[in-house]
Design an enzyme around this catalytic site. Structure first.
Site, PDB file in Angstrom:
ATOM      1  N   TRP A  29      -2.172  -1.695 -15.988  1.00  0.00           N
ATOM      2  CA  TRP A  29      -2.114  -2.511 -14.785  1.00  0.00           C
ATOM      3  C   TRP A  29      -3.533  -2.960 -14.472  1.00  0.00           C
ATOM      4  O   TRP A  29      -4.464  -2.169 -14.556  1.00  0.00           O
ATOM      5  CB  TRP A  29      -1.531  -1.699 -13.625  1.00  0.00           C
ATOM      6  CG  TRP A  29      -1.055  -2.540 -12.497  1.00  0.00           C
ATOM      7  CD1 TRP A  29      -1.748  -2.832 -11.366  1.00  0.00           C
ATOM      8  CD2 TRP A  29       0.202  -3.202 -12.404  1.00  0.00           C
ATOM      9  NE1 TRP A  29      -1.011  -3.650 -10.560  1.00  0.00           N
ATOM     10  CE2 TRP A  29       0.206  -3.890 -11.172  1.00  0.00           C
ATOM     11  CE3 TRP A  29       1.315  -3.295 -13.224  1.00  0.00           C
ATOM     12  CZ2 TRP A  29       1.287  -4.648 -10.738  1.00  0.00           C
ATOM     13  CZ3 TRP A  29       2.388  -4.043 -12.791  1.00  0.00           C
ATOM     14  CH2 TRP A  29       2.375  -4.714 -11.582  1.00  0.00           C
ATOM     15  N   GLU A  65       0.375   6.901 -13.768  1.00  0.00           N
ATOM     16  CA  GLU A  65       0.711   7.571 -15.024  1.00  0.00           C
ATOM     17  C   GLU A  65      -0.497   8.199 -15.718  1.00  0.00           C
ATOM     18  O   GLU A  65      -0.359   8.850 -16.754  1.00  0.00           O
ATOM     19  CB  GLU A  65       1.396   6.579 -15.971  1.00  0.00           C
ATOM     20  CG  GLU A  65       2.782   6.136 -15.529  1.00  0.00           C
ATOM     21  CD  GLU A  65       2.786   5.115 -14.396  1.00  0.00           C
ATOM     22  OE1 GLU A  65       3.751   5.105 -13.604  1.00  0.00           O
ATOM     23  OE2 GLU A  65       1.812   4.333 -14.281  1.00  0.00           O
ATOM     24  N   VAL A  88      -6.832   0.108  -9.173  1.00  0.00           N
ATOM     25  CA  VAL A  88      -5.828  -0.170  -8.152  1.00  0.00           C
ATOM     26  C   VAL A  88      -6.497  -1.036  -7.092  1.00  0.00           C
ATOM     27  O   VAL A  88      -7.524  -0.656  -6.527  1.00  0.00           O
ATOM     28  CB  VAL A  88      -5.273   1.117  -7.518  1.00  0.00           C
ATOM     29  CG1 VAL A  88      -4.157   0.794  -6.530  1.00  0.00           C
ATOM     30  CG2 VAL A  88      -4.776   2.082  -8.589  1.00  0.00           C
ATOM     31  N   ASP A  92      -0.769  -5.665   0.375  1.00  0.00           N
ATOM     32  CA  ASP A  92      -0.363  -5.739   1.777  1.00  0.00           C
ATOM     33  C   ASP A  92       0.531  -4.587   2.219  1.00  0.00           C
ATOM     34  O   ASP A  92       0.949  -4.545   3.372  1.00  0.00           O
ATOM     35  CB  ASP A  92       0.380  -7.057   2.027  1.00  0.00           C
ATOM     36  CG  ASP A  92      -0.526  -8.257   1.822  1.00  0.00           C
ATOM     37  OD1 ASP A  92      -1.741  -8.126   2.087  1.00  0.00           O
ATOM     38  OD2 ASP A  92      -0.027  -9.316   1.395  1.00  0.00           O
ATOM     39  N   THR A  93       0.833  -3.654   1.307  1.00  0.00           N
ATOM     40  CA  THR A  93       1.737  -2.557   1.641  1.00  0.00           C
ATOM     41  C   THR A  93       1.045  -1.216   1.425  1.00  0.00           C
ATOM     42  O   THR A  93      -0.001  -1.150   0.775  1.00  0.00           O
ATOM     43  CB  THR A  93       3.006  -2.615   0.760  1.00  0.00           C
ATOM     44  OG1 THR A  93       2.637  -2.289  -0.593  1.00  0.00           O
ATOM     45  CG2 THR A  93       3.652  -4.000   0.807  1.00  0.00           C
ATOM     46  N   HIS A  95       1.733   0.946  -0.627  1.00  0.00           N
ATOM     47  CA  HIS A  95       1.872   1.352  -2.026  1.00  0.00           C
ATOM     48  C   HIS A  95       0.526   1.791  -2.610  1.00  0.00           C
ATOM     49  O   HIS A  95       0.441   2.776  -3.345  1.00  0.00           O
ATOM     50  CB  HIS A  95       2.465   0.186  -2.837  1.00  0.00           C
ATOM     51  CG  HIS A  95       2.686   0.493  -4.275  1.00  0.00           C
ATOM     52  ND1 HIS A  95       3.696   1.328  -4.701  1.00  0.00           N
ATOM     53  CD2 HIS A  95       2.049   0.077  -5.386  1.00  0.00           C
ATOM     54  CE1 HIS A  95       3.657   1.423  -6.020  1.00  0.00           C
ATOM     55  NE2 HIS A  95       2.656   0.670  -6.457  1.00  0.00           N
ATOM     56  N   PHE A 120     -13.389  10.707 -14.048  1.00  0.00           N
ATOM     57  CA  PHE A 120     -12.602   9.948 -13.076  1.00  0.00           C
ATOM     58  C   PHE A 120     -13.081   8.506 -13.041  1.00  0.00           C
ATOM     59  O   PHE A 120     -13.997   8.151 -12.302  1.00  0.00           O
ATOM     60  CB  PHE A 120     -12.723  10.603 -11.703  1.00  0.00           C
ATOM     61  CG  PHE A 120     -11.761  10.068 -10.689  1.00  0.00           C
ATOM     62  CD1 PHE A 120     -10.411  10.337 -10.799  1.00  0.00           C
ATOM     63  CD2 PHE A 120     -12.206   9.326  -9.621  1.00  0.00           C
ATOM     64  CE1 PHE A 120      -9.512   9.858  -9.850  1.00  0.00           C
ATOM     65  CE2 PHE A 120     -11.328   8.830  -8.675  1.00  0.00           C
ATOM     66  CZ  PHE A 120      -9.978   9.098  -8.784  1.00  0.00           C
TER      67      PHE A 120
END
Length: 160
Positions: A29, A65, A88, A92-93, A95, A120
């Site tokens: 992602w 993951e 990441v 807007d949420t 999540h 990390f």
């Protein structure tokens, strides 16, 4: 915001570094960012003396993951340390909060369970510009830093 960076002289440890088995787990992602993090981590390992055949790579879908991917690298490839790379970007949420918290806690738990270091390299930003700034931009290269952190920890653990 701090631009503090980790610095360590690895030059006297090249022989030791050449024998470490290192895993790199990379979230796909935001691949435009994570691929840069991966390239930086890989190049750092090679530049510091880790042998190419001792580096195992695994791609996972997203940041959530990363802990399972790192666990698989420890168990199936018998890695001495793993570098976890992801990105990441806040939307807007809520999540974002769940993904970041789950990935962070999962990586920490795994590191404590296996008693081996995990670098990390999970970038969590408010926007794409901030992510780019941390993937080789004005705020450093978090892939390189995660690789250096794992190697430093492995060297230090040799002295215990």
């Amino acid at each position: 915001m701090s631009d503090a960076v980790f610095k360590y002289d690895f030059s006297s440890h090249r022989l030791l570094l050449s024998n470490f088995r290192i895993g790199i787990v990379t979230a796909m992602w935001n691949a435009d960012i994570t691929s840069i993090l991966n390239q930086g981590a890989m190049q750092t390992l090679l530049n510091l003396g880790v042998k190419d055949h001792n580096i195992k790579q695994l791609d996972v879908a997203g940041a959530y993951e990363l802990p399972l991917g790192a666990s698989k690298l420890f168990s199936s490839s018998r890695c001495d340390g793993v570098i976890a790379l992801g990105c990441v970007i806040k939307g807007d949420t809520p999540h974002f909060d769940y993904v970041c918290e789950g990935a962070t806690q999962g990586i920490m738990k795994l590191m404590l369970d296996v008693q081996k270091p995990i670098g990390f390299g999970l970038i969590t930003t408010l926007n794409k510009k901030q992510a780019v700034e941390r993937a080789g931009g004005i705020h450093g290269h978090k892939g390189q830093e995660a690789a250096e952190t794992v190697l430093h920890q492995l060297i230090e653990y040799q002295n215990l």
